[in-house]
Design a protein around this motif. Sequence first.
Motif, PDB file in Angstrom:
ATOM      1  N   SER A  81      37.905 -34.330  10.938  1.00 15.74           N
ATOM      2  CA  SER A  81      37.805 -35.322  11.548  1.00 15.74           C
ATOM      3  C   SER A  81      37.033 -36.344  11.044  1.00 15.74           C
ATOM      4  O   SER A  81      37.435 -37.616  10.976  1.00 15.74           O
ATOM      5  CB  SER A  81      37.455 -35.171  13.024  1.00 15.74           C
ATOM      6  OG  SER A  81      35.927 -34.792  13.147  1.00 15.74           O
ATOM      7  N   ILE A  82      36.235 -36.239  10.033  1.00 17.81           N
ATOM      8  CA  ILE A  82      35.221 -37.217   9.568  1.00 17.81           C
ATOM      9  C   ILE A  82      35.734 -37.429   8.033  1.00 17.81           C
ATOM     10  O   ILE A  82      35.187 -38.296   7.117  1.00 17.81           O
ATOM     11  CB  ILE A  82      33.752 -36.924   9.382  1.00 17.81           C
ATOM     12  CG1 ILE A  82      33.362 -35.791   8.599  1.00 17.81           C
ATOM     13  CG2 ILE A  82      33.054 -36.832  10.786  1.00 17.81           C
ATOM     14  CD1 ILE A  82      31.830 -35.482   8.525  1.00 17.81           C
ATOM     15  N   GLY A  83      36.887 -36.879   7.610  1.00 15.17           N
ATOM     16  CA  GLY A  83      37.585 -37.322   6.311  1.00 15.17           C
ATOM     17  C   GLY A  83      37.012 -36.555   5.086  1.00 15.17           C
ATOM     18  O   GLY A  83      37.433 -36.740   3.995  1.00 15.17           O
ATOM     19  N   ILE A  84      36.071 -35.626   5.291  1.00 17.09           N
ATOM     20  CA  ILE A  84      35.489 -34.896   4.165  1.00 17.09           C
ATOM     21  C   ILE A  84      36.651 -33.954   3.656  1.00 17.09           C
ATOM     22  O   ILE A  84      36.950 -33.709   2.378  1.00 17.09           O
ATOM     23  CB  ILE A  84      34.283 -34.139   4.556  1.00 17.09           C
ATOM     24  CG1 ILE A  84      33.009 -35.120   4.506  1.00 17.09           C
ATOM     25  CG2 ILE A  84      33.912 -33.158   3.480  1.00 17.09           C
ATOM     26  CD1 ILE A  84      31.821 -34.708   4.767  1.00 17.09           C
ATOM     27  N   ALA A  85      37.438 -33.117   4.560  1.00 20.48           N
ATOM     28  CA  ALA A  85      38.342 -32.309   4.044  1.00 20.48           C
ATOM     29  C   ALA A  85      39.483 -33.286   3.160  1.00 20.48           C
ATOM     30  O   ALA A  85      40.071 -32.559   2.268  1.00 20.48           O
ATOM     31  CB  ALA A  85      39.095 -31.625   5.238  1.00 20.48           C
ATOM     32  N   LYS A  86      39.848 -34.127   3.710  1.00 15.69           N
ATOM     33  CA  LYS A  86      41.089 -35.061   3.001  1.00 15.69           C
ATOM     34  C   LYS A  86      40.457 -35.304   1.563  1.00 15.69           C
ATOM     35  O   LYS A  86      41.381 -35.334   0.566  1.00 15.69           O
ATOM     36  CB  LYS A  86      41.050 -36.536   3.747  1.00 15.69           C
ATOM     37  CG  LYS A  86      42.191 -37.339   3.203  1.00 15.69           C
ATOM     38  CD  LYS A  86      42.293 -38.318   3.994  1.00 15.69           C
ATOM     39  CE  LYS A  86      43.731 -39.173   3.493  1.00 15.69           C
ATOM     40  NZ  LYS A  86      43.737 -39.732   2.108  1.00 15.69           N
ATOM     41  N   LYS A  87      39.192 -35.574   1.187  1.00 13.21           N
ATOM     42  CA  LYS A  87      38.605 -35.496  -0.086  1.00 13.21           C
ATOM     43  C   LYS A  87      39.279 -34.736  -1.238  1.00 13.21           C
ATOM     44  O   LYS A  87      39.503 -34.831  -2.142  1.00 13.21           O
ATOM     45  CB  LYS A  87      37.266 -35.930  -0.215  1.00 13.21           C
ATOM     46  CG  LYS A  87      36.651 -37.137   0.358  1.00 13.21           C
ATOM     47  CD  LYS A  87      35.091 -37.118   0.177  1.00 13.21           C
ATOM     48  CE  LYS A  87      34.710 -38.510   1.015  1.00 13.21           C
ATOM     49  NZ  LYS A  87      33.095 -38.887   0.454  1.00 13.21           N
ATOM     50  N   VAL A  88      39.061 -33.433  -0.469  1.00  7.05           N
ATOM     51  CA  VAL A  88      39.515 -32.105  -1.086  1.00  7.05           C
ATOM     52  C   VAL A  88      41.035 -31.942  -1.310  1.00  7.05           C
ATOM     53  O   VAL A  88      41.633 -32.131  -2.333  1.00  7.05           O
ATOM     54  CB  VAL A  88      38.893 -30.716  -0.776  1.00  7.05           C
ATOM     55  CG1 VAL A  88      39.523 -29.672  -1.058  1.00  7.05           C
ATOM     56  CG2 VAL A  88      37.534 -30.717  -0.634  1.00  7.05           C
ATOM     57  N   MET A  89      41.621 -32.453  -0.243  1.00  9.73           N
ATOM     58  CA  MET A  89      43.130 -32.445  -0.251  1.00  9.73           C
ATOM     59  C   MET A  89      43.663 -33.593  -1.317  1.00  9.73           C
ATOM     60  O   MET A  89      44.730 -33.168  -1.998  1.00  9.73           O
ATOM     61  CB  MET A  89      43.429 -32.721   1.046  1.00  9.73           C
ATOM     62  CG  MET A  89      43.171 -31.581   2.074  1.00  9.73           C
ATOM     63  SD  MET A  89      44.182 -32.029   3.778  1.00  9.73           S
ATOM     64  CE  MET A  89      42.803 -31.804   4.855  1.00  9.73           C
ATOM     65  N   ASP A  90      43.004 -34.690  -1.200  1.00  5.46           N
ATOM     66  CA  ASP A  90      43.747 -35.666  -2.222  1.00  5.46           C
ATOM     67  C   ASP A  90      43.659 -35.173  -3.523  1.00  5.46           C
ATOM     68  O   ASP A  90      44.487 -35.463  -4.414  1.00  5.46           O
ATOM     69  CB  ASP A  90      42.782 -37.094  -2.122  1.00  5.46           C
ATOM     70  CG  ASP A  90      43.046 -37.617  -0.640  1.00  5.46           C
ATOM     71  OD1 ASP A  90      43.931 -37.603  -0.209  1.00  5.46           O
ATOM     72  OD2 ASP A  90      42.268 -38.703  -0.325  1.00  5.46           O
ATOM     73  N   ILE A  91      42.295 -34.702  -4.117  1.00  7.65           N
ATOM     74  CA  ILE A  91      42.373 -34.149  -5.547  1.00  7.65           C
ATOM     75  C   ILE A  91      43.295 -33.148  -5.849  1.00  7.65           C
ATOM     76  O   ILE A  91      44.087 -32.951  -6.757  1.00  7.65           O
ATOM     77  CB  ILE A  91      40.928 -33.692  -5.671  1.00  7.65           C
ATOM     78  CG1 ILE A  91      39.909 -34.660  -5.378  1.00  7.65           C
ATOM     79  CG2 ILE A  91      40.805 -32.997  -7.194  1.00  7.65           C
ATOM     80  CD1 ILE A  91      38.229 -34.353  -5.726  1.00  7.65           C
TER      81      ILE A  91
END
Length: 381
Positions: A41-51
Amino acid sequence: MSKKFFMPTRVHHGLGSLSELNNLFGENDKVFIVTDKVLVSIGIAKKVMDILEANKVKYTVFDDVPVNPHEEAVEKALVLAKKNECNAVIALGGGSPLDVGKMVAFLMTNSGTLEEYQWDNKATEAPMAKLVNIPTTAGTGSEVTATAVIISRNTKKGIKRDDLFAFAAIIDPSLMVTMPPHITSTTGIDAFTHAYEAFVGLGSNPVTDAWAVEAMQLLVEFLPRAFVNGQDIEARENVALAAVLAGVAMDQAGLGFIHSCSGPVASYYNVPHGLSNAVFLPYALRFNMLAKLDKHVAIAEMFGMDTTGLSKREAAELAIDAVCLFLSDLNIPEGLFDYFEKEEDIPVFAQAACDMFLMRNNPRKPRPEELIPIFEAILKE
Ligand SMILES: [Fe+2]
Protein backbone atom coordinates in the motif's frame (compact mmCIF):
# COMPACT_ATOMS: atom_id res chain seq x y z
CA MET A 1 37.24 -25.30 21.85
CA SER A 2 36.63 -25.27 18.10
CA LYS A 3 34.64 -22.29 16.87
CA LYS A 4 33.12 -21.75 13.44
CA PHE A 5 32.44 -18.65 11.40
CA PHE A 6 30.40 -18.99 8.21
CA MET A 7 28.37 -16.32 6.37
CA PRO A 8 27.98 -16.86 2.63
CA THR A 9 25.31 -14.22 1.83
CA ARG A 10 26.38 -11.42 -0.55
CA VAL A 11 25.47 -8.11 1.11
CA HIS A 12 24.72 -5.07 -1.06
CA HIS A 13 24.52 -2.04 1.16
CA GLY A 14 23.94 1.67 0.69
CA LEU A 15 21.59 4.24 -0.78
CA GLY A 16 20.37 3.06 -4.18
CA SER A 17 21.54 -0.54 -3.71
CA LEU A 18 18.04 -1.77 -4.61
CA SER A 19 19.21 -1.37 -8.22
CA GLU A 20 21.42 -4.43 -7.65
CA LEU A 21 18.24 -6.37 -8.46
CA ASN A 22 19.12 -5.60 -12.10
CA ASN A 23 22.08 -7.97 -11.75
CA LEU A 24 20.54 -10.66 -9.57
CA PHE A 25 17.71 -11.95 -11.76
CA GLY A 26 17.33 -12.65 -15.49
CA GLU A 27 14.65 -13.52 -18.01
CA ASN A 28 14.78 -17.21 -17.02
CA ASP A 29 13.76 -16.45 -13.46
CA LYS A 30 10.20 -16.54 -12.18
CA VAL A 31 10.37 -14.64 -8.93
CA PHE A 32 8.02 -15.11 -6.00
CA ILE A 33 7.81 -11.89 -3.95
CA VAL A 34 6.92 -12.47 -0.27
CA THR A 35 5.78 -9.30 1.48
CA ASP A 36 2.90 -7.73 3.41
CA LYS A 37 -0.04 -5.51 2.57
CA VAL A 38 1.43 -2.39 4.19
CA LEU A 39 4.49 -2.48 1.94
CA VAL A 40 2.24 -2.89 -1.08
CA SER A 41 0.00 0.00 0.00
CA ILE A 42 2.87 2.48 0.60
CA GLY A 43 4.49 1.69 -2.75
CA ILE A 44 7.65 -0.03 -1.55
CA ALA A 45 6.75 -3.35 -3.18
CA LYS A 46 6.17 -1.46 -6.45
CA LYS A 47 9.80 -0.27 -6.46
CA VAL A 48 10.87 -3.92 -6.58
CA MET A 49 8.29 -4.86 -9.22
CA ASP A 50 9.31 -1.91 -11.43
CA ILE A 51 12.92 -3.12 -11.53
CA LEU A 52 11.88 -6.69 -12.34
CA GLU A 53 9.54 -5.48 -15.11
CA ALA A 54 12.28 -3.29 -16.61
CA ASN A 55 14.41 -6.44 -16.83
CA LYS A 56 11.54 -8.57 -18.22
CA VAL A 57 11.65 -10.82 -15.15
CA LYS A 58 8.33 -12.56 -14.47
CA TYR A 59 7.02 -12.45 -10.90
CA THR A 60 4.13 -13.37 -8.61
CA VAL A 61 3.32 -11.41 -5.44
CA PHE A 62 2.22 -12.91 -2.11
CA ASP A 63 1.33 -10.05 0.24
CA ASP A 64 -0.50 -12.00 2.91
CA VAL A 65 2.26 -12.28 5.52
CA PRO A 66 0.87 -11.38 8.98
CA VAL A 67 2.71 -9.29 11.61
CA ASN A 68 3.96 -12.49 13.21
CA PRO A 69 5.35 -15.27 10.98
CA HIS A 70 2.75 -18.02 11.26
CA GLU A 71 3.14 -21.47 9.67
CA GLU A 72 -0.12 -20.96 7.75
CA ALA A 73 1.49 -18.07 5.85
CA VAL A 74 4.35 -20.35 4.76
CA GLU A 75 1.91 -23.02 3.63
CA LYS A 76 -0.34 -20.58 1.74
CA ALA A 77 2.61 -18.89 0.05
CA LEU A 78 4.16 -22.20 -0.97
CA VAL A 79 0.98 -23.32 -2.74
CA LEU A 80 0.92 -20.10 -4.75
CA ALA A 81 4.65 -20.27 -5.58
CA LYS A 82 4.33 -23.84 -6.86
CA LYS A 83 1.16 -23.07 -8.81
CA ASN A 84 3.02 -20.28 -10.63
CA GLU A 85 6.13 -22.44 -11.13
CA CYS A 86 8.38 -19.86 -9.46
CA ASN A 87 12.08 -20.69 -9.13
CA ALA A 88 13.35 -17.78 -7.00
CA VAL A 89 12.19 -15.69 -4.03
CA ILE A 90 12.45 -12.06 -3.00
CA ALA A 91 11.57 -11.60 0.68
CA LEU A 92 10.68 -7.95 1.28
CA GLY A 93 9.79 -6.47 4.67
CA GLY A 94 10.50 -6.72 8.37
CA GLY A 95 11.37 -9.94 10.17
CA SER A 96 8.07 -11.69 9.43
CA PRO A 97 8.17 -11.62 5.57
CA LEU A 98 11.89 -12.43 5.68
CA ASP A 99 11.40 -15.50 7.85
CA VAL A 100 8.42 -16.69 5.81
CA GLY A 101 10.35 -16.04 2.57
CA LYS A 102 13.26 -18.17 3.76
CA MET A 103 11.05 -21.18 4.44
CA VAL A 104 9.17 -20.78 1.15
CA ALA A 105 12.47 -20.69 -0.80
CA PHE A 106 13.63 -23.75 1.14
CA LEU A 107 10.41 -25.74 0.65
CA MET A 108 10.31 -24.92 -3.08
CA THR A 109 13.25 -27.31 -3.55
CA ASN A 110 12.87 -29.66 -0.57
CA SER A 111 10.05 -32.20 -0.36
CA GLY A 112 8.07 -32.78 2.83
CA THR A 113 6.35 -30.39 5.17
CA LEU A 114 7.47 -27.37 7.18
CA GLU A 115 6.60 -29.37 10.31
CA GLU A 116 9.09 -32.13 9.43
CA TYR A 117 11.96 -29.67 9.07
CA GLN A 118 10.92 -27.56 12.05
CA TRP A 119 10.07 -30.25 14.59
CA ASP A 120 11.61 -33.51 13.34
CA ASN A 121 14.88 -32.02 12.08
CA LYS A 122 14.47 -33.69 8.66
CA ALA A 123 17.67 -33.53 6.62
CA THR A 124 17.99 -30.98 3.82
CA GLU A 125 17.62 -32.59 0.38
CA ALA A 126 18.68 -29.77 -1.93
CA PRO A 127 19.90 -26.16 -1.87
CA MET A 128 17.07 -23.69 -1.44
CA ALA A 129 15.70 -21.67 -4.37
CA LYS A 130 17.63 -18.47 -5.06
CA LEU A 131 16.63 -16.07 -2.27
CA VAL A 132 17.22 -12.33 -2.06
CA ASN A 133 16.30 -10.66 1.23
CA ILE A 134 15.37 -6.98 1.21
CA PRO A 135 14.73 -5.63 4.75
CA THR A 136 12.55 -2.56 5.24
CA THR A 137 13.28 -2.28 8.97
CA ALA A 138 16.67 -2.21 10.68
CA GLY A 139 16.79 -4.56 13.61
CA THR A 140 16.08 -8.26 13.30
CA GLY A 141 19.13 -9.02 11.15
CA SER A 142 17.07 -11.82 9.61
CA GLU A 143 18.36 -10.79 6.16
CA VAL A 144 21.78 -12.28 6.95
CA THR A 145 20.97 -15.11 9.34
CA ALA A 146 20.49 -18.80 8.71
CA THR A 147 17.52 -18.85 11.07
CA ALA A 148 13.80 -18.61 10.36
CA VAL A 149 11.47 -18.12 13.31
CA ILE A 150 8.02 -19.49 12.51
CA ILE A 151 5.02 -19.75 14.85
CA SER A 152 3.92 -23.35 15.04
CA ARG A 153 2.13 -25.35 17.77
CA ASN A 154 1.45 -21.97 19.45
CA THR A 155 5.11 -21.21 19.94
CA LYS A 156 7.78 -19.21 18.12
CA LYS A 157 10.26 -21.85 17.07
CA GLY A 158 13.47 -21.13 15.20
CA ILE A 159 14.69 -23.34 12.36
CA LYS A 160 18.45 -22.94 12.06
CA ARG A 161 20.58 -24.59 9.40
CA ASP A 162 23.28 -23.32 7.03
CA ASP A 163 20.94 -24.10 4.10
CA LEU A 164 18.83 -21.05 5.03
CA PHE A 165 21.44 -18.42 4.16
CA ALA A 166 20.12 -16.22 1.35
CA PHE A 167 21.96 -15.81 -1.95
CA ALA A 168 22.01 -12.05 -1.38
CA ALA A 169 20.71 -9.30 0.89
CA ILE A 170 20.05 -5.76 -0.29
CA ILE A 171 20.18 -3.14 2.46
CA ASP A 172 18.89 0.11 0.96
CA PRO A 173 18.15 2.87 3.52
CA SER A 174 15.72 4.57 1.12
CA LEU A 175 13.27 1.74 1.96
CA MET A 176 13.44 2.62 5.67
CA VAL A 177 12.78 6.37 5.80
CA THR A 178 9.05 5.92 6.37
CA MET A 179 9.58 3.91 9.59
CA PRO A 180 8.02 5.90 12.48
CA PRO A 181 10.29 6.93 15.42
CA HIS A 182 9.02 4.33 17.91
CA ILE A 183 9.64 1.50 15.41
CA THR A 184 13.06 2.94 14.55
CA SER A 185 14.05 2.98 18.23
CA THR A 186 12.67 -0.41 19.26
CA THR A 187 13.97 -2.29 16.19
CA GLY A 188 17.32 -0.51 16.56
CA ILE A 189 17.55 -1.54 20.21
CA ASP A 190 16.71 -5.11 19.19
CA ALA A 191 19.85 -4.96 17.02
CA PHE A 192 21.81 -3.54 19.99
CA THR A 193 20.67 -6.46 22.17
CA HIS A 194 21.76 -8.93 19.46
CA ALA A 195 25.23 -7.37 19.41
CA TYR A 196 25.43 -7.16 23.22
CA GLU A 197 24.33 -10.77 23.78
CA ALA A 198 26.70 -12.03 21.06
CA PHE A 199 29.55 -9.97 22.58
CA VAL A 200 29.23 -11.25 26.16
CA GLY A 201 27.88 -14.72 25.30
CA LEU A 202 29.81 -17.97 25.71
CA GLY A 203 29.71 -18.56 21.94
CA SER A 204 31.61 -15.36 21.15
CA ASN A 205 34.94 -15.42 19.35
CA PRO A 206 37.26 -12.69 18.03
CA VAL A 207 35.44 -12.59 14.67
CA THR A 208 31.95 -12.23 16.16
CA ASP A 209 33.32 -9.72 18.69
CA ALA A 210 34.55 -7.53 15.82
CA TRP A 211 31.10 -7.53 14.20
CA ALA A 212 29.30 -7.02 17.53
CA VAL A 213 31.51 -4.13 18.66
CA GLU A 214 31.18 -2.34 15.31
CA ALA A 215 27.39 -2.83 15.44
CA MET A 216 27.11 -1.34 18.95
CA GLN A 217 29.38 1.60 18.05
CA LEU A 218 27.31 2.41 14.97
CA LEU A 219 24.07 2.24 16.98
CA VAL A 220 25.43 4.48 19.75
CA GLU A 221 26.31 7.10 17.14
CA PHE A 222 23.51 6.80 14.60
CA LEU A 223 20.37 5.34 16.25
CA PRO A 224 19.50 8.56 18.15
CA ARG A 225 19.94 10.50 14.89
CA ALA A 226 17.66 8.14 12.94
CA PHE A 227 15.16 8.35 15.80
CA VAL A 228 14.94 12.16 15.85
CA ASN A 229 15.10 12.57 12.06
CA GLY A 230 13.84 9.66 9.99
CA GLN A 231 14.97 11.39 6.79
CA ASP A 232 18.64 11.37 7.92
CA ILE A 233 19.88 8.95 5.27
CA GLU A 234 23.41 8.67 6.67
CA ALA A 235 21.94 7.64 10.02
CA ARG A 236 19.46 5.21 8.42
CA GLU A 237 22.25 3.65 6.37
CA ASN A 238 24.48 3.09 9.38
CA VAL A 239 21.70 1.77 11.62
CA ALA A 240 20.78 -0.69 8.85
CA LEU A 241 24.41 -1.75 8.58
CA ALA A 242 24.56 -2.20 12.35
CA ALA A 243 21.52 -4.50 12.20
CA VAL A 244 23.34 -6.64 9.62
CA LEU A 245 26.55 -6.80 11.67
CA ALA A 246 24.61 -7.59 14.84
CA GLY A 247 22.54 -10.22 13.01
CA VAL A 248 25.64 -12.04 11.81
CA ALA A 249 27.26 -11.84 15.26
CA MET A 250 24.11 -13.18 16.95
CA ASP A 251 23.65 -15.98 14.42
CA GLN A 252 27.20 -17.21 14.99
CA ALA A 253 27.71 -16.44 18.69
CA GLY A 254 24.20 -16.89 20.09
CA LEU A 255 21.88 -14.85 22.33
CA GLY A 256 21.34 -14.89 26.11
CA PHE A 257 19.69 -13.23 29.10
CA ILE A 258 17.64 -10.56 27.32
CA HIS A 259 15.96 -12.70 24.68
CA SER A 260 15.36 -15.45 27.27
CA CYS A 261 13.60 -13.03 29.65
CA SER A 262 11.72 -11.08 27.01
CA GLY A 263 10.46 -14.17 25.16
CA PRO A 264 7.80 -15.25 27.68
CA VAL A 265 6.65 -11.66 28.37
CA ALA A 266 6.37 -10.85 24.67
CA SER A 267 4.38 -13.95 23.87
CA TYR A 268 2.04 -13.94 26.92
CA TYR A 269 1.36 -10.18 26.80
CA ASN A 270 1.83 -9.57 23.06
CA VAL A 271 4.57 -6.98 23.55
CA PRO A 272 6.58 -5.99 20.43
CA HIS A 273 9.87 -7.90 20.37
CA GLY A 274 12.16 -4.84 20.30
CA LEU A 275 10.36 -3.13 23.17
CA SER A 276 10.34 -6.19 25.41
CA ASN A 277 14.09 -6.62 24.81
CA ALA A 278 14.87 -2.96 25.39
CA VAL A 279 13.50 -2.87 28.94
CA PHE A 280 15.65 -5.83 29.97
CA LEU A 281 18.90 -4.34 28.63
CA PRO A 282 20.09 -2.47 31.77
CA TYR A 283 19.18 -5.47 33.96
CA ALA A 284 21.20 -7.78 31.70
CA LEU A 285 24.27 -5.57 32.03
CA ARG A 286 23.91 -5.54 35.83
CA PHE A 287 23.47 -9.34 35.97
CA ASN A 288 26.27 -10.21 33.53
CA MET A 289 28.83 -7.58 34.46
CA LEU A 290 30.92 -9.58 36.94
CA ALA A 291 31.16 -12.54 34.55
CA LYS A 292 32.63 -10.40 31.75
CA LEU A 293 34.05 -7.30 33.41
CA ASP A 294 36.44 -6.29 30.58
CA LYS A 295 33.69 -6.42 27.97
CA HIS A 296 31.42 -4.21 30.07
CA VAL A 297 34.29 -1.72 30.46
CA ALA A 298 34.58 -1.76 26.64
CA ILE A 299 30.84 -0.99 26.37
CA ALA A 300 31.19 2.00 28.74
CA GLU A 301 34.02 3.29 26.54
CA MET A 302 31.92 2.80 23.37
CA PHE A 303 29.51 5.33 24.85
CA GLY A 304 32.40 7.74 25.43
CA MET A 305 32.35 7.38 29.22
CA ASP A 306 35.56 8.59 30.89
CA THR A 307 37.07 5.59 32.66
CA THR A 308 40.43 7.16 33.48
CA GLY A 309 41.61 6.34 36.98
CA LEU A 310 38.70 4.02 37.67
CA SER A 311 38.89 0.36 38.63
CA LYS A 312 37.44 -2.08 36.08
CA ARG A 313 34.47 -2.59 38.38
CA GLU A 314 33.79 1.14 38.57
CA ALA A 315 34.28 1.56 34.83
CA ALA A 316 31.90 -1.31 34.03
CA GLU A 317 29.25 0.33 36.21
CA LEU A 318 29.34 3.32 33.85
CA ALA A 319 28.12 1.06 31.03
CA ILE A 320 24.78 0.75 32.86
CA ASP A 321 24.47 4.53 33.32
CA ALA A 322 25.26 5.03 29.62
CA VAL A 323 22.73 2.42 28.46
CA CYS A 324 19.99 3.94 30.65
CA LEU A 325 20.61 7.39 29.15
CA PHE A 326 20.66 5.88 25.65
CA LEU A 327 17.27 4.21 26.23
CA SER A 328 15.84 7.38 27.74
CA ASP A 329 16.98 9.43 24.70
CA LEU A 330 15.14 6.90 22.53
CA ASN A 331 11.97 7.30 24.59
CA ILE A 332 12.04 3.68 25.73
CA PRO A 333 9.93 3.24 28.89
CA GLU A 334 11.53 1.82 32.04
CA GLY A 335 9.03 -1.02 32.18
CA LEU A 336 6.07 -2.73 30.58
CA PHE A 337 3.60 -1.55 33.23
CA ASP A 338 0.67 -1.14 30.82
CA TYR A 339 0.98 -4.74 29.72
CA PHE A 340 1.08 -6.35 33.18
CA GLU A 341 -1.84 -8.70 33.88
CA LYS A 342 -1.39 -10.76 37.01
CA GLU A 343 1.02 -11.54 39.85
CA GLU A 344 0.97 -15.31 39.20
CA ASP A 345 2.61 -14.76 35.82
CA ILE A 346 5.86 -13.53 37.36
CA PRO A 347 7.20 -16.86 38.69
CA VAL A 348 6.05 -18.52 35.46
CA PHE A 349 8.08 -16.03 33.40
CA ALA A 350 11.12 -16.40 35.68
CA GLN A 351 11.08 -20.18 35.32
CA ALA A 352 10.48 -20.01 31.57
CA ALA A 353 13.42 -17.60 31.13
CA CYS A 354 15.74 -19.94 33.06
CA ASP A 355 14.59 -22.87 30.93
CA MET A 356 15.10 -21.11 27.59
CA PHE A 357 17.86 -22.76 25.54
CA LEU A 358 19.24 -19.29 24.72
CA MET A 359 20.08 -18.83 28.42
CA ARG A 360 22.68 -21.60 28.12
CA ASN A 361 24.81 -19.15 26.13
CA ASN A 362 24.62 -16.44 28.80
CA PRO A 363 27.88 -15.90 30.74
CA ARG A 364 26.05 -16.13 34.10
CA LYS A 365 23.21 -18.58 34.73
CA PRO A 366 20.30 -17.19 36.76
CA ARG A 367 18.08 -19.05 39.20
CA PRO A 368 14.34 -18.24 39.00
CA GLU A 369 14.45 -16.47 42.40
CA GLU A 370 17.12 -14.11 41.04
CA LEU A 371 14.89 -13.16 38.11
CA ILE A 372 11.69 -12.56 40.08
CA PRO A 373 12.75 -9.09 41.36
CA ILE A 374 13.74 -8.16 37.79
CA PHE A 375 10.37 -9.17 36.35
CA GLU A 376 8.66 -7.34 39.23
CA ALA A 377 10.62 -4.14 38.51
CA ILE A 378 9.80 -4.34 34.81
CA LEU A 379 6.15 -5.28 35.09
CA LYS A 380 4.87 -3.63 38.29
CA GLU A 381 4.91 0.13 38.50
FE1 LIG B 1 15.86 -10.00 18.68
